[in-house]
Design an enzyme around this catalytic site. Structure first.
Site, short mmCIF file in Angstrom:
data_model
loop_
_atom_site.label_atom_id
_atom_site.label_comp_id
_atom_site.label_asym_id
_atom_site.label_seq_id
_atom_site.Cartn_x
_atom_site.Cartn_y
_atom_site.Cartn_z
N TYR A 101 0.85 -1.20 0.00
CA TYR A 101 0.00 0.00 0.00
C TYR A 101 0.88 1.24 0.00
CZ TYR A 101 -3.14 3.67 1.62
OH TYR A 101 -3.84 4.84 1.72
N GLU A 189 -3.53 7.63 -3.86
CA GLU A 189 -3.33 6.31 -3.26
C GLU A 189 -3.13 5.24 -4.33
OE1 GLU A 189 -6.06 5.01 0.21
OE2 GLU A 189 -6.80 3.91 -1.52
#
Ligand code: GDP
Ligand code: MN
Length: 381
Positions: A101, A189
């Site tokens: 991530y 993101e």
């Protein structure tokens, strides 16, 4: 402003972030044609402004063009978190060895952009934060100097040990930061950032939220807005210059001023209710704004009572009263209305309401308690 995954990917690609190609389809037929063009296994991905699409059945692997067509048909019928899926992204499937991530948000506490990276990426980063916080690295960036190459290396080493992957990742993080800053992001993101069995590092998902205050000077970004994918009430509110955010409760709130709106929502919760929305009609409200506000709120079938909480400073309470009278004449309310108003032109406002068979309270606590009781049928504490 939210943008779709395929739009965020287009931005990220411009910054050289490695992302598999992709094309958008709005019908199963189109999906099949695109899948055939790419050949091999593809991923069919719902394009909606909601996270957790994977869990909701909005991300599926298709081995053949025919399968892509039938999965696209299924996904195009889905509603994810209340939002209908109108488009799917078709993209060649990557082989995944690991999922990490990487994200940037604006952190109000430190007043800085903050990087968050984790080698435990994939579906649920909130769960990683709650259960295994040691697998998460938070790194505030000093906006005076920007995100430095040594910082990028430090974060990349938290994710990988293979030096080639670290270098590739440091570059991706630097470019992500650049994309975030240059496009007015409040969030950028990549989840998952994957490694493939042959060692490449790729971004398989992309998410960006743009700060609304950045849109005026970025017409190209503003043009990415997809109103058909937004909650209709939020579109209507924006057009009426109201600040509106839909929530899940049943007490509709109409308030002037963001601070008072927050305090009102807190108080609704304190008395055991749940607000149906945040709505700020602004400082100098004309009656038309009140009419739009009531239209938006009454269109929500969850709303069981409506609370006006108006503190008249610059806002004239008689303007608000006139707005309430006009709106309720046009569209008689089907749910009870509680009005609390105090301040500028209060006497005139009370007279206008009185002449139209309505009344108002001056105490905020009492008004909120009454609205909560009406919305819950007296069941709340
Ligand atoms: P989200 O659930 O809305 O965040 O959607 P994502 O795009 O992140 O996809 C969810 C999950 O689907 C990922 O974490 C992957 O495990 C899987 N996935 C997405 N794209 C691919 C792909 O190209 N190949 C494979 N094998 N899995 C993928
Ligand atoms: Mn994702």
């Amino acid at each position: 402003m939210n943008i779709h995954e395929y739009q965020a990917k287009e931005i990220f690609r411009k910054y050289g972030i490695p992302i598999p190609p992709g094309e958008v389809a709005s019908t199963p037929q189109e999906a099949e044609v695109i899948a055939r063009k790419f050949g091999g296994t593809v991923v069919v991905k719902a394009q909606v402004h909601a996270g957790g699409r994977g869990k909701a059945g909005g991300v599926k692997l298709a081995r053949t063009p025919e399968e892509a067509r039938s999965l696209a048909r299924q996904i195009l019928q889905l509603k994810i978190k209340g939002l209908p899926v109108q488009k799917v992204l078709i993209t060649p499937a990557a082989d995944i060895a690991t999922e990490a991530y990487a994200g940037i948000i604006v952190d109000r506490a430190s007043k800085r952009p903050v990087f968050i990276v984790s080698p435990a990426g994939g579906i649920d980063i909130e769960e990683v934060a709650a259960k295994t916080p040691e697998k998460l690295l938070r790194h505030p960036v000093d906006p005076r100097y920007g995100f430095q190459p040594y910082e990028a290396m430090q974060l990349a080493f938290f994710l990988y040990s293979d030096f080639k992957q670290v270098r590739a990742t440091a570059r991706i993080l630097s470019q992500l930061y650049k994309a975030f800053i240059e496009n007015g992001g409040s969030l950028a993101e990549i989840n998952p950032l994957v490694t493939t069995p042959n060692g490449d590092v790729l971004a398989l998902d992309a998410k960006m939220v743009i700060d609304d205050n950045e849109l005026d000077r970025r017409p190209d970004i503003a043009a990415l807005r997809d109103e058909s994918a937004e909650a209709p009430s939020e579109v209507e509110a924006r057009e009426a210059s109201l600040t509106f955010i839909k929530l899940d409760g049943n007490v509709g709130c109409v308030v002037n001023g963001a601070g008072l709106a927050m305090a009102t929502m807190d108080l609704v919760k304190y008395y055991g209710g749940e607000p149906a929305n945040f709505l700020d009609i602004g400082g100098s409200s004309n009656p038309e704004k009140v009419v739009s506000a009531l239209q938006i709120i009454t269109a929500d079938p969850n709303v069981k009572a409506i609370l006006f909480n108006i503190f008249g400073g610059i806002t004239r309470t008689d303007d608000v009263a006139n707005g309430i009278v006009t709106a309720t004449k046009q569209n008689p309310l089907k749910v009870p209305l509680v009005i609390r108003l105090t301040g500028t032109n209060e006497e005139i406002a009370l007279k206008i309401l009185g002449e139209n068979g309505m009344s108002a309270m001056t105490d905020m606590d009492e008004a909120v308690q009454k609205a909560v009781a009406l919305a819950t049928g007296g069941k709340a504490a």
